[in-house]
Design a protein around this motif. Structure first.
Motif, PDB file in Angstrom:
ATOM      1  N   ALA A 237      11.269   3.611 -10.385  1.00  0.00           N
ATOM      2  CA  ALA A 237      10.953   4.364  -9.169  1.00  0.00           C
ATOM      3  C   ALA A 237      10.205   5.654  -9.492  1.00  0.00           C
ATOM      4  N   GLU A 238      10.615   6.344 -10.549  1.00  0.00           N
ATOM      5  CA  GLU A 238       9.979   7.632 -10.870  1.00  0.00           C
ATOM      6  C   GLU A 238       8.521   7.460 -11.302  1.00  0.00           C
ATOM      7  N   LYS A 239       8.174   6.298 -11.831  1.00  0.00           N
ATOM      8  CA  LYS A 239       6.803   6.050 -12.286  1.00  0.00           C
ATOM      9  C   LYS A 239       5.823   6.016 -11.121  1.00  0.00           C
ATOM     10  N   ILE A 240       6.184   5.330 -10.024  1.00  0.00           N
ATOM     11  CA  ILE A 240       5.247   5.212  -8.907  1.00  0.00           C
ATOM     12  C   ILE A 240       5.124   6.512  -8.121  1.00  0.00           C
ATOM     13  N   LEU A 241       6.061   7.450  -8.375  1.00  0.00           N
ATOM     14  CA  LEU A 241       5.948   8.767  -7.748  1.00  0.00           C
ATOM     15  C   LEU A 241       4.945   9.660  -8.462  1.00  0.00           C
ATOM     16  N   LYS A 242       4.536   9.245  -9.652  1.00  0.00           N
ATOM     17  CA  LYS A 242       3.667  10.090 -10.475  1.00  0.00           C
ATOM     18  C   LYS A 242       2.224   9.622 -10.524  1.00  0.00           C
ATOM     19  N   GLU A 243       1.978   8.351 -10.213  1.00  0.00           N
ATOM     20  CA  GLU A 243       0.611   7.845 -10.313  1.00  0.00           C
ATOM     21  C   GLU A 243       0.384   6.665  -9.378  1.00  0.00           C
ATOM     22  N   ARG A 244      -0.876   6.483  -8.996  1.00  0.00           N
ATOM     23  CA  ARG A 244      -1.280   5.355  -8.157  1.00  0.00           C
ATOM     24  C   ARG A 244      -1.381   4.115  -9.036  1.00  0.00           C
ATOM     25  N   ILE A 245      -0.720   3.059  -8.631  1.00  0.00           N
ATOM     26  CA  ILE A 245      -0.689   1.836  -9.424  1.00  0.00           C
ATOM     27  C   ILE A 245      -1.914   0.989  -9.079  1.00  0.00           C
ATOM     28  N   ARG A 246      -2.609   0.532 -10.113  1.00  0.00           N
ATOM     29  CA  ARG A 246      -3.853  -0.217  -9.916  1.00  0.00           C
ATOM     30  C   ARG A 246      -3.845  -1.520 -10.704  1.00  0.00           C
ATOM     31  N   ILE A 247      -4.714  -2.425 -10.275  1.00  0.00           N
ATOM     32  CA  ILE A 247      -5.014  -3.626 -11.048  1.00  0.00           C
ATOM     33  C   ILE A 247      -6.362  -3.391 -11.728  1.00  0.00           C
ATOM     34  N   PRO A 248      -6.430  -3.421 -13.053  1.00  0.00           N
ATOM     35  CA  PRO A 248      -7.707  -3.201 -13.747  1.00  0.00           C
ATOM     36  C   PRO A 248      -8.758  -4.235 -13.335  1.00  0.00           C
ATOM     37  N   ASN A 249     -10.017  -3.859 -13.408  1.00  0.00           N
ATOM     38  CA  ASN A 249     -11.094  -4.745 -12.965  1.00  0.00           C
ATOM     39  C   ASN A 249     -11.122  -6.070 -13.706  1.00  0.00           C
ATOM     40  N   VAL A 250     -10.846  -6.036 -15.009  1.00  0.00           N
ATOM     41  CA  VAL A 250     -10.826  -7.284 -15.781  1.00  0.00           C
ATOM     42  C   VAL A 250      -9.743  -8.214 -15.256  1.00  0.00           C
TER      43      VAL A 250
ATOM     44  N   ASN B  70       0.836  -1.220   0.000  1.00  0.00           N
ATOM     45  CA  ASN B  70       0.000   0.000   0.000  1.00  0.00           C
ATOM     46  C   ASN B  70       0.861   1.256   0.000  1.00  0.00           C
ATOM     47  N   PHE B  71       1.927   1.249   0.798  1.00  0.00           N
ATOM     48  CA  PHE B  71       2.818   2.413   0.859  1.00  0.00           C
ATOM     49  C   PHE B  71       3.393   2.721  -0.522  1.00  0.00           C
ATOM     50  N   LEU B  72       3.855   1.674  -1.217  1.00  0.00           N
ATOM     51  CA  LEU B  72       4.421   1.880  -2.555  1.00  0.00           C
ATOM     52  C   LEU B  72       3.348   2.299  -3.548  1.00  0.00           C
ATOM     53  N   ARG B  73       2.185   1.666  -3.469  1.00  0.00           N
ATOM     54  CA  ARG B  73       1.086   1.999  -4.383  1.00  0.00           C
ATOM     55  C   ARG B  73       0.642   3.447  -4.220  1.00  0.00           C
ATOM     56  N   ASP B  74       0.606   3.916  -2.971  1.00  0.00           N
ATOM     57  CA  ASP B  74       0.044   5.236  -2.659  1.00  0.00           C
ATOM     58  C   ASP B  74       1.102   6.291  -2.399  1.00  0.00           C
ATOM     59  N   VAL B  75       2.338   6.013  -2.781  1.00  0.00           N
ATOM     60  CA  VAL B  75       3.429   6.912  -2.396  1.00  0.00           C
ATOM     61  C   VAL B  75       3.212   8.325  -2.927  1.00  0.00           C
ATOM     62  N   GLN B  76       2.619   8.454  -4.102  1.00  0.00           N
ATOM     63  CA  GLN B  76       2.382   9.794  -4.658  1.00  0.00           C
ATOM     64  C   GLN B  76       1.427  10.590  -3.780  1.00  0.00           C
ATOM     65  N   ALA B  77       0.267   9.996  -3.463  1.00  0.00           N
ATOM     66  CA  ALA B  77      -0.738  10.700  -2.656  1.00  0.00           C
ATOM     67  C   ALA B  77      -0.244  10.935  -1.237  1.00  0.00           C
ATOM     68  N   ASP B  78       0.390   9.930  -0.656  1.00  0.00           N
ATOM     69  CA  ASP B  78       0.870  10.067   0.720  1.00  0.00           C
ATOM     70  C   ASP B  78       1.888  11.190   0.839  1.00  0.00           C
ATOM     71  N   ASN B  79       2.787  11.254  -0.115  1.00  0.00           N
ATOM     72  CA  ASN B  79       3.872  12.225  -0.025  1.00  0.00           C
ATOM     73  C   ASN B  79       3.431  13.625  -0.445  1.00  0.00           C
ATOM     74  N   LEU B  80       2.789  13.730  -1.614  1.00  0.00           N
ATOM     75  CA  LEU B  80       2.459  15.048  -2.158  1.00  0.00           C
ATOM     76  C   LEU B  80       1.202  15.653  -1.547  1.00  0.00           C
ATOM     77  N   LEU B  81       0.190  14.834  -1.296  1.00  0.00           N
ATOM     78  CA  LEU B  81      -1.086  15.364  -0.821  1.00  0.00           C
ATOM     79  C   LEU B  81      -1.219  15.354   0.700  1.00  0.00           C
ATOM     80  N   LEU B  82      -0.670  14.323   1.348  1.00  0.00           N
ATOM     81  CA  LEU B  82      -0.854  14.175   2.782  1.00  0.00           C
ATOM     82  C   LEU B  82       0.410  14.467   3.594  1.00  0.00           C
TER      83      LEU B  82
END
Length: 278
Positions: A247-260, A169-181
């Motif tokens: 590393a720079e990619k996960i700093l820019k966006e939240r990584i998700r698994i598509p519903n399919v 979760n920390f890695l997935r949300d690193v952008q929001a956690d760091n920049l927004l929170l």
């Protein structure tokens, strides 16, 4: 009759789980029927506390969290609450003897998120234990259904699974956690200059947690094994996706698994379990 209100309460916990987490909803679906509602109740409780500190911007988060904690204590004492999420949770606390210290530790970890801070190793371990590992212990107490010997045996593995989930979760949300929170959970990591080596170090730590956790999943009762494996399999897939990215990619966006892909993972996980390939 209160049973009608209790049924409504569980439905609220179920709705909260399905609204906020596809992965845990899938995992719960593969639990034995009698275990599903208790785990919905646990998830609903922890989700609401987490939402207070993560989402209720512009409101008095500290006061809301304190009020939620007091309401939880009152619900457990009175064995009822007009908050349906807390009403279903207090029932599980009493039926499965969820320890008060786990609830307190969890709420304390949520309070840590009220302030912008960087975490040293001690705070990092404390936060992961409170926000994730004790939640795993609550669920394990439900899964083992009063068998304290089995609970104690599986405790270290449940903690490892909770730890692995939270670090992903920390890695997935690193952008929001760091920049927004304004949060930086990983100790000794400069997210402004997040490097490949730092990312790989964190990933090795997560891989170790997953490896240990799987040993415990194999020892779970059949009533919970498939559901827990489903959640494990989903998070492992998410972790592998994160691992493939720079590393720079996960700093820019939240990584998700598509519903399919989630549906494919659900089918694959269930098939692996039935073929005893875990």
């Amino acid at each position: 009759m209160k049973s009608r209100f209790d049924k409504v309460s569980v439905e609220c916990s179920k709705l909260a789980t399905r609204t906020y987490s596809t992965s845990f909803s899938l995992g719960i679906f593969f639990l034995a029927q009698p275990l599903r509602d208790p785990i919905y109740a646990v998830y609903g409780f922890v989700r609401f506390a987490d939402e207070i500190v993560d989402s209720f911007h512009g409101f008095h988060k500290k006061e809301l969290l304190e009020s939620f904690g007091k309401d939880t204590e009152q619900a457990i004492h009175d064995r009822i609450s007009l908050n349906p999420i807390l009403n279903s949770f207090q029932f599980v606390v009493h039926k499965y003897k969820i320890r008060q210290q786990w609830i307190d530790i969890f709420l304390d970890s949520m309070a840590m998120d009220l302030q912008e801070q960087e975490y040293d190793y001690e705070k990092y371990q404390k936060y992961i234990y409170g926000s994730a590992e004790v939640v795993g212990l609550m669920c394990l107490h439900v899964f083992t259904e009063g068998d304290e010997g089995l609970f104690e045996k599986l405790t270290p593995y449940a903690r490892k699974l909770g730890s692995a989930f939270q670090k992903v979760n920390f890695l997935r949300d690193v952008q929001a956690d760091n920049l927004l929170l304004g949060r930086s959970y990983f100790p000794d990591v400069d997210l402004e200059n997040f490097s490949k080596n730092e990312k790989q170090r964190i990933e090795r730590e997560i891989e170790s947690d997953f490896s240990e956790a799987l040993k415990g999943i194999k020892m779970l009762p059949q009533s919970s094994q498939n559901g827990v494996y489903m959640a494990y399999y989903y998070y492992l897939a998410l972790f592998r996706k994160i691992k493939r990215l720079p590393a720079e990619k996960i700093l820019k966006e939240r990584i998700r698994i598509p519903n399919v892909q989630k549906i494919v993972l659900m089918i694959t996980s269930n098939l692996r379990y039935k073929l005893k390939m875990i």
